[in-house]
Design a protein around this motif. Sequence first.
Motif, PDB file in Angstrom:
ATOM      1  N   ALA A  12       0.849  -1.197   0.000  1.00 31.63           N
ATOM      2  CA  ALA A  12       0.000   0.000   0.000  1.00 31.63           C
ATOM      3  C   ALA A  12       0.882   1.244   0.000  1.00 31.63           C
ATOM      4  N   TYR A  13       0.411   2.283  -0.690  1.00 26.72           N
ATOM      5  CA  TYR A  13       1.043   3.598  -0.615  1.00 26.72           C
ATOM      6  C   TYR A  13       0.055   4.528   0.074  1.00 26.72           C
ATOM      7  N   LYS A  14       0.405   5.020   1.205  1.00 26.38           N
ATOM      8  CA  LYS A  14      -0.461   5.963   1.958  1.00 26.38           C
ATOM      9  C   LYS A  14      -1.903   5.465   2.007  1.00 26.38           C
ATOM     10  N   GLN A  17      -4.091   0.544  -1.584  1.00 23.06           N
ATOM     11  CA  GLN A  17      -3.469  -0.746  -1.886  1.00 23.06           C
ATOM     12  C   GLN A  17      -3.153  -0.860  -3.377  1.00 23.06           C
ATOM     13  N   ALA A  18      -1.886  -0.676  -3.725  1.00 22.45           N
ATOM     14  CA  ALA A  18      -1.466  -0.800  -5.130  1.00 22.45           C
ATOM     15  C   ALA A  18      -1.422  -2.271  -5.527  1.00 22.45           C
ATOM     16  N   VAL A  19      -1.033  -3.144  -4.591  1.00 24.59           N
ATOM     17  CA  VAL A  19      -1.024  -4.596  -4.813  1.00 24.59           C
ATOM     18  C   VAL A  19      -1.844  -5.195  -3.665  1.00 24.59           C
ATOM     19  N   GLY A  36      -2.085  -5.373 -17.856  1.00 22.34           N
ATOM     20  CA  GLY A  36      -2.963  -4.638 -16.956  1.00 22.34           C
ATOM     21  C   GLY A  36      -2.934  -3.170 -17.278  1.00 22.34           C
ATOM     22  N   PRO A  37      -4.013  -2.457 -16.959  1.00 16.45           N
ATOM     23  CA  PRO A  37      -4.086  -1.031 -17.292  1.00 16.45           C
ATOM     24  C   PRO A  37      -3.103  -0.200 -16.475  1.00 16.45           C
ATOM     25  N   ASN A  38      -2.945   1.057 -16.825  1.00 16.87           N
ATOM     26  CA  ASN A  38      -2.079   1.966 -16.066  1.00 16.87           C
ATOM     27  C   ASN A  38      -2.530   1.978 -14.600  1.00 16.87           C
ATOM     28  N   GLY A  39      -1.552   1.865 -13.705  1.00 17.30           N
ATOM     29  CA  GLY A  39      -1.869   1.928 -12.277  1.00 17.30           C
ATOM     30  C   GLY A  39      -2.359   0.619 -11.688  1.00 17.30           C
ATOM     31  N   ALA A  40      -2.291  -0.469 -12.447  1.00 16.55           N
ATOM     32  CA  ALA A  40      -2.807  -1.765 -11.979  1.00 16.55           C
ATOM     33  C   ALA A  40      -1.941  -2.390 -10.884  1.00 16.55           C
ATOM     34  N   GLY A  41      -0.686  -1.948 -10.810  1.00 20.41           N
ATOM     35  CA  GLY A  41       0.218  -2.516  -9.796  1.00 20.41           C
ATOM     36  C   GLY A  41       1.319  -3.374 -10.390  1.00 20.41           C
ATOM     37  N   LYS A  42       1.505  -3.321 -11.703  1.00 20.70           N
ATOM     38  CA  LYS A  42       2.505  -4.165 -12.371  1.00 20.70           C
ATOM     39  C   LYS A  42       3.923  -3.792 -11.936  1.00 20.70           C
ATOM     40  N   THR A  43       4.251  -2.505 -12.088  1.00 18.71           N
ATOM     41  CA  THR A  43       5.613  -2.071 -11.762  1.00 18.71           C
ATOM     42  C   THR A  43       5.910  -2.288 -10.277  1.00 18.71           C
ATOM     43  N   THR A  44       4.934  -1.966  -9.427  1.00 15.31           N
ATOM     44  CA  THR A  44       5.129  -2.179  -7.981  1.00 15.31           C
ATOM     45  C   THR A  44       5.446  -3.647  -7.706  1.00 15.31           C
ATOM     46  N   SER A  45       4.671  -4.549  -8.295  1.00 14.47           N
ATOM     47  CA  SER A  45       4.892  -5.984  -8.071  1.00 14.47           C
ATOM     48  C   SER A  45       6.268  -6.400  -8.572  1.00 14.47           C
ATOM     49  N   HIS A  52      13.779  -4.228  -5.298  1.00 14.55           N
ATOM     50  CA  HIS A  52      13.916  -2.772  -5.333  1.00 14.55           C
ATOM     51  C   HIS A  52      12.864  -2.050  -4.502  1.00 14.55           C
ATOM     52  N   ARG A  53      11.917  -2.802  -3.965  1.00 10.39           N
ATOM     53  CA  ARG A  53      10.845  -2.163  -3.196  1.00 10.39           C
ATOM     54  C   ARG A  53      10.421  -3.120  -2.089  1.00 10.39           C
ATOM     55  N   ASP A  54      10.155  -2.598  -0.899  1.00 10.69           N
ATOM     56  CA  ASP A  54       9.718  -3.491   0.183  1.00 10.69           C
ATOM     57  C   ASP A  54       8.222  -3.770   0.045  1.00 10.69           C
ATOM     58  N   LEU A  82      14.535  -1.694 -16.402  1.00 11.75           N
ATOM     59  CA  LEU A  82      13.541  -0.843 -15.759  1.00 11.75           C
ATOM     60  C   LEU A  82      12.800  -0.009 -16.790  1.00 11.75           C
ATOM     61  N   GLN A  83      11.693   0.629 -16.339  1.00 13.21           N
ATOM     62  CA  GLN A  83      10.944   1.496 -17.253  1.00 13.21           C
ATOM     63  C   GLN A  83      11.734   2.751 -17.602  1.00 13.21           C
ATOM     64  N   SER A  84      12.489   3.279 -16.613  1.00 10.40           N
ATOM     65  CA  SER A  84      13.223   4.509 -16.869  1.00 10.40           C
ATOM     66  C   SER A  84      14.543   4.187 -17.573  1.00 10.40           C
ATOM     67  N   THR A 186       3.715  -5.610 -20.248  1.00 12.73           N
ATOM     68  CA  THR A 186       3.534  -4.966 -21.548  1.00 12.73           C
ATOM     69  C   THR A 186       2.113  -4.461 -21.700  1.00 12.73           C
ATOM     70  N   HIS A 187       1.966  -3.423 -22.515  1.00  9.76           N
ATOM     71  CA  HIS A 187       0.623  -2.953 -22.888  1.00  9.76           C
ATOM     72  C   HIS A 187       0.265  -3.450 -24.287  1.00  9.76           C
ATOM     73  N   TYR A 188       1.204  -4.169 -24.906  1.00  5.83           N
ATOM     74  CA  TYR A 188       0.943  -4.634 -26.275  1.00  5.83           C
ATOM     75  C   TYR A 188       0.458  -6.076 -26.232  1.00  5.83           C
TER      76      TYR A 188
HETATM   77  N1  LIG Z   1       6.054   5.652  -5.053  1.00  3.07           N
HETATM   78  C1  LIG Z   1       4.714   5.696  -5.031  1.00  3.07           C
HETATM   79  N2  LIG Z   1       4.054   6.444  -4.123  1.00  3.07           N
HETATM   80  C2  LIG Z   1       2.711   6.486  -4.076  1.00  3.07           C
HETATM   81  N3  LIG Z   1       1.908   5.809  -4.919  1.00  3.07           N
HETATM   82  C3  LIG Z   1       2.501   5.047  -5.865  1.00  3.07           C
HETATM   83  C4  LIG Z   1       3.927   4.945  -5.968  1.00  3.07           C
HETATM   84  N4  LIG Z   1       4.218   4.105  -6.998  1.00  3.07           N
HETATM   85  C5  LIG Z   1       3.044   3.700  -7.512  1.00  3.07           C
HETATM   86  N5  LIG Z   1       2.001   4.255  -6.848  1.00  3.07           N
HETATM   87  C6  LIG Z   1       0.568   4.023  -7.103  1.00  3.07           C
HETATM   88  O1  LIG Z   1       0.332   2.627  -7.040  1.00  3.07           O
HETATM   89  C7  LIG Z   1      -0.547   2.213  -8.073  1.00  3.07           C
HETATM   90  C8  LIG Z   1       0.119   1.146  -8.938  1.00  3.07           C
HETATM   91  O2  LIG Z   1       1.203   1.733  -9.643  1.00  3.07           O
HETATM   92  P1  LIG Z   1       2.163   0.886 -10.601  1.00  3.07           P
HETATM   93  O3  LIG Z   1       3.232   1.814 -11.067  1.00  3.07           O
HETATM   94  O4  LIG Z   1       2.573  -0.341  -9.900  1.00  3.07           O
HETATM   95  O5  LIG Z   1       1.175   0.527 -11.784  1.00  3.07           O
HETATM   96  P2  LIG Z   1       1.471  -0.102 -13.235  1.00  3.07           P
HETATM   97  O6  LIG Z   1       0.521  -1.214 -13.402  1.00  3.07           O
HETATM   98  O7  LIG Z   1       2.909  -0.414 -13.377  1.00  3.07           O
HETATM   99  O8  LIG Z   1       1.082   1.096 -14.193  1.00  3.07           O
HETATM  100  P3  LIG Z   1       1.653   1.524 -15.681  1.00  3.07           P
HETATM  101  O9  LIG Z   1       1.027   0.604 -16.652  1.00  3.07           O
HETATM  102  O10 LIG Z   1       1.147   2.919 -15.813  1.00  3.07           O
HETATM  103  O11 LIG Z   1       3.155   1.444 -15.630  1.00  3.07           O
HETATM  104  C9  LIG Z   1      -0.939   3.477  -8.823  1.00  3.07           C
HETATM  105  O12 LIG Z   1      -2.179   3.927  -8.314  1.00  3.07           O
HETATM  106  C10 LIG Z   1       0.161   4.445  -8.493  1.00  3.07           C
HETATM  107  O13 LIG Z   1      -0.318   5.763  -8.499  1.00  3.07           O
END
Ligand SMILES: Nc1ncnc2c1ncn2[C@@H]1O[C@H](COP(=O)(O)OP(=O)(O)OP(=O)(O)O)[C@@H](O)[C@H]1O
Length: 274
Positions: A12-14, A17-19, A36-45, A52-54, A82-84, A186-188
Motif C-alpha cells: 500500500a502507498y499511503k 493498496q497498489a497490490v 494490466g491497465p495503467n496503475g494496476a500494480g505491475k511495476t510495484t509488483s 527494489h521495493r519493500d 527498468l521502465q526509466s 507490456t501494454h501490447y
Molecule cells: N512511489 C509511489 N508512491 C505512491 N503511490 C505510488 C507509488 N508508486 C506507484 N504508486 C501508485 O500505485 C498504483 C500502482 O502503480 P504501478 O506503477 O505499480 O502501476 P502499473 O501497473 O505499473 O502502471 P503503468 O502501466 O502505468 O506502468 C498506482 O495507483 C500508483 O499511483
Amino acid sequence: MNAIRVRGLVKAYKGHQAVAGVDLDVARGEVFAVLGPNGAGKTTSVEILEGHRDRDAGEVSVLGVDPARGGREWRSKLGIVLQSATDAATLSVREAVRHYARYYGDPRDPDEVIDLVGLTEKAKSRAGTLSGGQRRRLDVALGIIGRPELVFLDEPTTGFDPEARRQFWGLIRLLASEGTTILLTTHYLDEAEALADRVAVLAGGRIVAEGTPRTLGGRAHADATVRWLSDRGHQEIRTSEPTKVIADLSRHGELAELTVTRPSLEDVYLELIN
Ligand SMILES: Nc1ncnc2c1ncn2[C@@H]1O[C@H](COP(=O)(O)OP(=O)(O)OP(=O)(O)O)[C@@H](O)[C@H]1O
C-alpha cells in the motif's frame, strides 16, 4: 522449484493498496507476461520481485531467495530492464555495455549483445545522443549482458518502431531457447501473444485472469463470428459451430468476403478489465 513464487503479496502507498493480494507462480524457463491497465500494480509488483521495493505482506521467493534479503550473488543472476532509461549518457554504447559486463563473472561478449539488440551501427555513439527507442535497446543490452537466469522486462518495447519490436521478439525467443526465465510487463497484447507461454491480467492490484494467451478468459471456447456479404449487405452470425454454419450457407453458392473470427486477446483483455 519455480523461478518465482508469490503468495498473498500486498503493498500500500499511503493507505491505497497498489497490490492487494497477488499469488503468482512462474516456472523456470517460462516466458510470463503481466498485462494490466495503467496503475494496476505491475511495476510495484515487479519492483518487489527485483528487491527494489519493500512489501507490506506476503511471501515472495525469486530463484529460491526472498528478494528483501537477496545478496550480491542472487542479484548477479537477475537481468533487470527498468521502465526509466539508463543513466549512462556520457559513455558510448560499447563503453556502457563493456562497463556493465565487468560486474559479472561470466558475461556475454559485449559486441555480440550490441549486435543482438541492433545497435552495432551506434556502438561508438554516446548514449545521450541515441533516440528514445535506441536508448531502450541499450537498456535491454545492459539487462542481458550478465547472462541472467531470470530477466525482468518492464514495458521493454515502449517507443520501439515495428521493426525494432520484431527484432526484440527474436531476442526474447533466443533467450528463452537458452532456458532463461522471462517476466515481462507490456501494454501490447500482440507482444504477449507472440512471446508468452502464460499471461496474467492484473487490475486494481489483483490478478483477474491467468492462462495461456490462447485460452485466457475462456477465449478458446468463445463463440466464433461468421461474416459474409450477401445481396442484402454484410451479414453476421455468432455461433459455437462455425463449420456447420458455413456448410449450410455454402449450399446457396459462393460466400463473398467470408471470414470466421474468434475474440482476439485484446477483446478478452478489455472485457476482463472492465
Ligand atoms: N512511489 C509511489 N508512491 C505512491 N503511490 C505510488 C507509488 N508508486 C506507484 N504508486 C501508485 O500505485 C498504483 C500502482 O502503480 P504501478 O506503477 O505499480 O502501476 P502499473 O501497473 O505499473 O502502471 P503503468 O502501466 O502505468 O506502468 C498506482 O495507483 C500508483 O499511483
